[in-house]
Design a protein around this motif. Structure first.
Motif, PDB file in Angstrom:
ATOM      1  N   THR A 197       0.819  -1.210   0.000  1.00  0.00           N
ATOM      2  CA  THR A 197       0.000   0.000   0.000  1.00  0.00           C
ATOM      3  C   THR A 197       0.854   1.263   0.000  1.00  0.00           C
ATOM      4  OG1 THR A 197      -1.766  -1.136   1.179  1.00  0.00           O
ATOM      5  CG2 THR A 197      -1.798   1.276   1.232  1.00  0.00           C
ATOM      6  N   ILE A 198       0.507   2.184  -0.892  1.00  0.00           N
ATOM      7  CA  ILE A 198       1.101   3.530  -0.890  1.00  0.00           C
ATOM      8  C   ILE A 198       0.085   4.443  -0.212  1.00  0.00           C
ATOM      9  CG2 ILE A 198       1.943   5.422  -2.313  1.00  0.00           C
ATOM     10  CD1 ILE A 198       2.614   3.339  -4.463  1.00  0.00           C
ATOM     11  N   ASP A 199       0.405   4.898   0.985  1.00  0.00           N
ATOM     12  CA  ASP A 199      -0.525   5.657   1.818  1.00  0.00           C
ATOM     13  C   ASP A 199      -0.697   7.074   1.263  1.00  0.00           C
ATOM     14  OD1 ASP A 199      -2.067   6.813   3.744  1.00  0.00           O
ATOM     15  OD2 ASP A 199      -0.821   6.193   5.441  1.00  0.00           O
ATOM     16  N   THR A 200      -1.841   7.318   0.638  1.00  0.00           N
ATOM     17  CA  THR A 200      -2.101   8.644   0.054  1.00  0.00           C
ATOM     18  C   THR A 200      -2.188   9.710   1.130  1.00  0.00           C
ATOM     19  OG1 THR A 200      -3.319   7.578  -1.735  1.00  0.00           O
ATOM     20  CG2 THR A 200      -3.662   9.936  -1.448  1.00  0.00           C
ATOM     21  N   ARG A 201      -2.755   9.361   2.292  1.00  0.00           N
ATOM     22  CA  ARG A 201      -2.902  10.354   3.364  1.00  0.00           C
ATOM     23  C   ARG A 201      -1.545  10.883   3.816  1.00  0.00           C
ATOM     24  NH1 ARG A 201      -6.395   7.036   7.563  1.00  0.00           N
ATOM     25  NH2 ARG A 201      -4.822   5.519   6.897  1.00  0.00           N
ATOM     26  N   ALA A 202      -0.531  10.010   3.837  1.00  0.00           N
ATOM     27  CA  ALA A 202       0.806  10.457   4.247  1.00  0.00           C
ATOM     28  C   ALA A 202       1.380  11.446   3.234  1.00  0.00           C
ATOM     29  CB  ALA A 202       1.736   9.258   4.407  1.00  0.00           C
ATOM     30  N   LEU A 203       1.008  11.266   1.957  1.00  0.00           N
ATOM     31  CA  LEU A 203       1.513  12.164   0.921  1.00  0.00           C
ATOM     32  C   LEU A 203       0.814  13.519   0.942  1.00  0.00           C
ATOM     33  CD1 LEU A 203       1.784   9.637  -2.070  1.00  0.00           C
ATOM     34  CD2 LEU A 203       3.641  10.531  -0.635  1.00  0.00           C
ATOM     35  N   VAL A 204      -0.449  13.546   1.426  1.00  0.00           N
ATOM     36  CA  VAL A 204      -1.194  14.805   1.461  1.00  0.00           C
ATOM     37  C   VAL A 204      -0.451  15.854   2.285  1.00  0.00           C
ATOM     38  CG1 VAL A 204      -3.309  15.914   2.322  1.00  0.00           C
ATOM     39  CG2 VAL A 204      -3.460  13.755   1.061  1.00  0.00           C
ATOM     40  N   ALA A 205       0.096  15.442   3.427  1.00  0.00           N
ATOM     41  CA  ALA A 205       0.770  16.388   4.323  1.00  0.00           C
ATOM     42  C   ALA A 205       2.001  17.024   3.680  1.00  0.00           C
ATOM     43  CB  ALA A 205       1.162  15.677   5.620  1.00  0.00           C
ATOM     44  N   LYS A 206       2.522  16.411   2.651  1.00  0.00           N
ATOM     45  CA  LYS A 206       3.726  16.933   2.003  1.00  0.00           C
ATOM     46  C   LYS A 206       3.422  17.882   0.855  1.00  0.00           C
ATOM     47  CE  LYS A 206       6.197  12.597   2.978  1.00  0.00           C
ATOM     48  NZ  LYS A 206       6.925  11.444   2.377  1.00  0.00           N
ATOM     49  N   GLN A 207       2.130  18.039   0.517  1.00  0.00           N
ATOM     50  CA  GLN A 207       1.750  18.835  -0.649  1.00  0.00           C
ATOM     51  C   GLN A 207       1.605  20.312  -0.295  1.00  0.00           C
ATOM     52  OE1 GLN A 207       1.807  17.085  -3.499  1.00  0.00           O
ATOM     53  NE2 GLN A 207       2.177  15.298  -2.165  1.00  0.00           N
ATOM     54  N   GLN A 208       1.776  21.153  -1.309  1.00  0.00           N
ATOM     55  CA  GLN A 208       1.542  22.590  -1.205  1.00  0.00           C
ATOM     56  C   GLN A 208       0.501  22.974  -2.256  1.00  0.00           C
ATOM     57  OE1 GLN A 208       2.909  24.565   1.132  1.00  0.00           O
ATOM     58  NE2 GLN A 208       4.006  22.779   1.979  1.00  0.00           N
ATOM     59  N   ALA A 209      -0.309  23.978  -1.918  1.00  0.00           N
ATOM     60  CA  ALA A 209      -1.329  24.462  -2.853  1.00  0.00           C
ATOM     61  C   ALA A 209      -1.069  25.932  -3.142  1.00  0.00           C
ATOM     62  CB  ALA A 209      -2.721  24.270  -2.266  1.00  0.00           C
ATOM     63  N   THR A 210      -0.737  26.252  -4.386  1.00  0.00           N
ATOM     64  CA  THR A 210      -0.483  27.646  -4.753  1.00  0.00           C
ATOM     65  C   THR A 210      -1.799  28.383  -4.975  1.00  0.00           C
ATOM     66  OG1 THR A 210      -0.434  27.193  -7.129  1.00  0.00           O
ATOM     67  CG2 THR A 210       1.629  26.885  -5.908  1.00  0.00           C
ATOM     68  N   ASP A 211      -1.744  29.709  -4.986  1.00  0.00           N
ATOM     69  CA  ASP A 211      -2.955  30.499  -5.230  1.00  0.00           C
ATOM     70  C   ASP A 211      -3.555  30.182  -6.597  1.00  0.00           C
ATOM     71  OD1 ASP A 211      -2.738  31.711  -2.788  1.00  0.00           O
ATOM     72  OD2 ASP A 211      -1.765  33.529  -3.538  1.00  0.00           O
ATOM     73  N   ALA A 212      -2.680  29.969  -7.579  1.00  0.00           N
ATOM     74  CA  ALA A 212      -3.181  29.662  -8.924  1.00  0.00           C
ATOM     75  C   ALA A 212      -3.905  28.313  -8.929  1.00  0.00           C
ATOM     76  CB  ALA A 212      -2.024  29.639  -9.925  1.00  0.00           C
ATOM     77  N   GLU A 213      -3.349  27.331  -8.241  1.00  0.00           N
ATOM     78  CA  GLU A 213      -3.991  26.010  -8.168  1.00  0.00           C
ATOM     79  C   GLU A 213      -5.325  26.094  -7.431  1.00  0.00           C
ATOM     80  OE1 GLU A 213      -0.058  23.066  -8.141  1.00  0.00           O
ATOM     81  OE2 GLU A 213      -0.792  23.960  -6.266  1.00  0.00           O
ATOM     82  N   ILE A 214      -5.341  26.882  -6.354  1.00  0.00           N
ATOM     83  CA  ILE A 214      -6.588  27.037  -5.580  1.00  0.00           C
ATOM     84  C   ILE A 214      -7.663  27.692  -6.433  1.00  0.00           C
ATOM     85  CG2 ILE A 214      -7.608  28.249  -3.612  1.00  0.00           C
ATOM     86  CD1 ILE A 214      -4.864  27.921  -2.207  1.00  0.00           C
ATOM     87  N   SER A 215      -7.285  28.760  -7.119  1.00  0.00           N
ATOM     88  CA  SER A 215      -8.252  29.478  -7.956  1.00  0.00           C
ATOM     89  C   SER A 215      -8.757  28.600  -9.090  1.00  0.00           C
ATOM     90  CB  SER A 215      -7.599  30.744  -8.520  1.00  0.00           C
ATOM     91  OG  SER A 215      -8.493  31.433  -9.373  1.00  0.00           O
ATOM     92  N   SER A 216      -7.853  27.849  -9.719  1.00  0.00           N
ATOM     93  CA  SER A 216      -8.239  26.986 -10.829  1.00  0.00           C
ATOM     94  C   SER A 216      -9.189  25.884 -10.375  1.00  0.00           C
ATOM     95  CB  SER A 216      -6.980  26.361 -11.456  1.00  0.00           C
ATOM     96  OG  SER A 216      -7.333  25.442 -12.465  1.00  0.00           O
ATOM     97  N   TYR A 217      -8.853  25.259  -9.254  1.00  0.00           N
ATOM     98  CA  TYR A 217      -9.715  24.181  -8.746  1.00  0.00           C
ATOM     99  C   TYR A 217     -11.101  24.732  -8.405  1.00  0.00           C
ATOM    100  CZ  TYR A 217     -11.240  20.067  -6.178  1.00  0.00           C
ATOM    101  OH  TYR A 217     -11.943  18.963  -5.771  1.00  0.00           O
ATOM    102  N   TYR A 218     -11.146  25.891  -7.777  1.00  0.00           N
ATOM    103  CA  TYR A 218     -12.435  26.501  -7.387  1.00  0.00           C
ATOM    104  C   TYR A 218     -13.287  26.764  -8.624  1.00  0.00           C
ATOM    105  CZ  TYR A 218     -15.662  30.116  -5.720  1.00  0.00           C
ATOM    106  OH  TYR A 218     -16.779  30.867  -5.440  1.00  0.00           O
ATOM    107  N   GLU A 219     -12.677  27.323  -9.673  1.00  0.00           N
ATOM    108  CA  GLU A 219     -13.431  27.647 -10.887  1.00  0.00           C
ATOM    109  C   GLU A 219     -13.965  26.379 -11.563  1.00  0.00           C
ATOM    110  OE1 GLU A 219     -14.395  30.542 -12.063  1.00  0.00           O
ATOM    111  OE2 GLU A 219     -13.438  31.602 -10.392  1.00  0.00           O
ATOM    112  N   GLN A 220     -13.186  25.316 -11.513  1.00  0.00           N
ATOM    113  CA  GLN A 220     -13.593  24.071 -12.185  1.00  0.00           C
ATOM    114  C   GLN A 220     -14.608  23.251 -11.379  1.00  0.00           C
ATOM    115  OE1 GLN A 220     -10.213  21.724 -13.526  1.00  0.00           O
ATOM    116  NE2 GLN A 220      -9.027  23.576 -13.931  1.00  0.00           N
ATOM    117  N   HIS A 221     -14.713  23.541 -10.088  1.00  0.00           N
ATOM    118  CA  HIS A 221     -15.577  22.723  -9.231  1.00  0.00           C
ATOM    119  C   HIS A 221     -16.569  23.579  -8.446  1.00  0.00           C
ATOM    120  CE1 HIS A 221     -11.920  20.282  -9.900  1.00  0.00           C
ATOM    121  NE2 HIS A 221     -12.735  19.235  -9.844  1.00  0.00           N
TER     122      HIS A 221
END
Length: 623
Positions: A197-221
């Motif tokens: 098993t590759i624990d996805t939850r453990a990888l979440v803590a290592k991620q960063q979300a840029t303003d551009a990524e946040i804005s793009s995700y919001y617009e698409q969803h």
């Protein structure tokens, strides 16, 4: 294409689809369904015309059937133009299918004899009374449809011919026991796997979300961040249980005097009987009783009424309403009095009056409280209905506010807080109330407050009148309000992508024989072997979709688990399974039912492809 139809011979699905059941014409009144009509046609099927009259009669039959099934809900659907058009389209398509089946049966040379038609009519339960064919009922029912006996027979002949077509097709195929056993073994198969098993939850803590990524995700969803339509309402509640309903002793006494019969225990009588088949036997019994014979002993020995004989002839306590006329007419008035020989519908009787209790009236004191409660409820309901009328009239006379309704009710309207369809205030949480609030009829232009509602009654003798105080349409939540949700979603998405890339890389290494080093470098390892059976679990589904392992060499695959982690699978062994007989029968039955509809659709698809079908003016004007 047609081989699978055999297993569908007794399928409920197929019988429903193909069942041109004539009795349905009786119940729905589709009298001229199979009779030619005048005017332009609805459709032509290989030059066979479905007339406008046939089509409209079939539509009328469908409307009648829906009205019987749906009751009051039907009027709402009947006002929906789109729904009614769809219904007409479905009816026409069904008629086209029936015409194709009829033509195909004729092409195969199938036919039904007059004797077969006659026997089918005799066997139809709709034409039977007490389990036997009733000619008068038969004639009345087909006359009610507007059909002659010949027309009905022709319609029935079509139905029987269609069934003969199905029987001809399904009789040409069968399933061998070996085939069933193979399918059962395949369904019961088990697979031995190991998981990494590759624990996805453990990888979440290592991620960063840029303003551009946040804005793009919001617009698409944006649809994931909707604020539902909201309301605030003003309402007046009326409750019969809270209406003034005082009663006094004079009211109670008056009601008691007028309804004394409700509290009267009628006179009761206890009889014993001896039943015989002949008058002579009854007279002989009576003579013995007059000589002093014991009634109970004679009843047990000589009565033909088995139930009372076991009790020495005792009939138990009877009230006038439950006493047979033969005993009433015997005019027995004193304890121990014997009757003469009584002729009855079951033979002859000798009866004796064993005991009697005179009529008894319950005293007022015993029923005082129950009458008081009843009168309070009635007065409360009278006041409740009177208040409804006053409040309803006031609300309609002043549609701009509830001021007039407040004066009529003698209470101030209640102001609710903001709510949406999913969190209606408890006081208003009734379906009729919700239907009015969210139905749109109380809103004015541009969603502004409109008029007052009519009186809305709900269970428990309660009612409401209300109006919209404020309204907010459905809208997208601002990004600032949902930023934390969006950030979490972006991190989750990036973690899943990273886990997928890592899993694909490890899978490639495993297939090349370089898995040990790659797994060690990634800090991932396979766990202990486990045995999986077929299920809807993602890992089980993947395991049974993987290629069989070679001897001593596992096959590999990758999947998601139920928690969203990426899982590498090593399939080490495939084990044969054995299914219990009962479970096997259930499996075969389900396969038969599932295949039935598919097989019929395949047949109809083939017939439609080869047919020339043309819609006429009567159908096209409805499109």
């Amino acid at each position: 294409m047609m081989e699978n139809l055999r297993t569908a011979a007794n399928s409920v699905v197929l019988k429903i689809v193909l069942g041109l059941i004539i009795v349905s014409f009786v119940l729905t009144g589709v009298g001229n369904y199979l009779i030619g009509g005048n005017g332009n046609y609805a459709a032509k099927v290989n030059d066979q015309e479905i007339s406008r009259g046939q089509f409209e009669n079939a539509v009328m039959g469908e409307r009648n059937k829906l009205q019987q099934q749906l009751g009051e809900r039907y009027s709402e659907l009947a006002g929906n133009e789109g729904y009614m058009k769809a219904m007409r389209h479905q009816v026409l398509q069904r008629m086209i299918d029936e015409a194709l089946l009829d033509q195909y049966a004729k092409h195969l040379g199938l036919g039904i004899s007059d004797d077969q038609v006659k026997q089918a009519i005799f066997n139809e339960q709709a034409f039977q009374s007490d389990g036997k064919f009733d000619n008068a009922r038969y004639n009345a029912l087909i006359a009610n449809m507007g059909m002659s006996a010949d027309q009905y027979a022709n319609a029935l002949r079509r139905q029987l011919t269609t069934q003969q077509l199905i029987n001809a097709i399904i009789g040409s195929d069968f399933m061998l026991p070996g085939e069933t056993d193979s399918l059962a073994a395949l369904a019961a198969q088990q697979r031995v796997v190991r998981e990494a098993t590759i624990d996805t939850r453990a990888l979440v803590a290592k991620q960063q979300a840029t303003d551009a990524e946040i804005s793009s995700y919001y617009e698409q969803h944006k649809n994931n961040f909707m604020l539902p339509e909201q309301f605030r309402v003003s309402y007046i509640k009326m409750d019969a249980a809270q209406m003034p309903s005082e009663v006094n002793d004079a009211d109670i006494q008056s009601w008691y005097d007028q309804n004394r019969d409700q509290y009267t225990q009628p006179a009761r009588y206890r009889y014993s009987i001896i039943q015989t088949k002949t008058e002579a036997d009854a007279q002989a019994v009576l003579d013995e009783l007059k000589k002093g014979a014991d009634f109970a002993t004679l009843a047990k020995e000589k009565s033909s009424d088995i139930i009372s004989a076991r009790k020495g002839g005792d009939m138990g306590w009877l009230e006038p309403a439950t006493t047979p006329d033969e005993l009433k007419n015997a005019d027995l008035k004193e304890k121990g009095q014997l009757s003469g020989v009584i002729k009855s519908s079951v033979g002859f009787l000798v009866a004796r009056l064993d005991d009697l209790q005179p009529a008894k009236v319950k005293p007022l004191a015993e029923v005082h409280d129950a009458i008081a409660q009843k009168l309070k409820q009635e007065k409360g309901l009278d006041a409740f209905y009177a208040q409804q009328q006053k409040v309803g009239d006031a609300a309609m006379n002043d549609t701009e506010s509830l001021v007039g309704a407040e004066q009529a009710a003698g209470v101030k309207a209640v102001e609710s807080g903001w709510f949406d369809r999913n969190n209606l205030p408890k006081e208003l949480d009734f379906k009729p109330v919700a239907d009015v609030i969210f139905g749109g009829s109380l809103l004015g232009e541009n969603g502004t407050p409109g008029s007052n509602s009519d009186i809305i009654t709900v269970d428990g003798d309660r009612a409401f009148v209300l109006r919209i105080a404020e309204h907010k349409p459905e809208t997208v939540k601002p990004l600032d309000d949902v930023r934390d949700q969006v950030v979490a979603a972006v991190k989750q998405q990036k973690a899943e992508q990273q886990a997928k890339q890592q899993a694909d890389k490890l899978l490639a290494a495993l297939k090349k024989g370089e898995g040990d080093a790659a797994l060690k470098e990634a800090g991932v390892s396979f766990g202990a072997a486990q045995t999986l059976s077929r299920s809807q679990d993602p890992l089980s589904m993947k395991a049974f979709d993987m290629p069989l392992p070679e001897k001593g060499k596992p096959s590999y695959g990758v999947s998601n688990d139920a928690k969203g982690n990426m899982v590498l699978l090593a399939l080490d062994e495939v084990q044969a399974g054995k299914m219990p007989e009962e479970q096997k029968k259930v499996m075969v039955s389900r396969m038969t039912e599932n295949n039935a509809e598919l097989a019929f659709e395949a047949l109809m698809s083939n017939l439609r492809k080869e047919a020339k079908i043309k819609l006429g003016d009567a159908a096209e004007q409805q499109q």
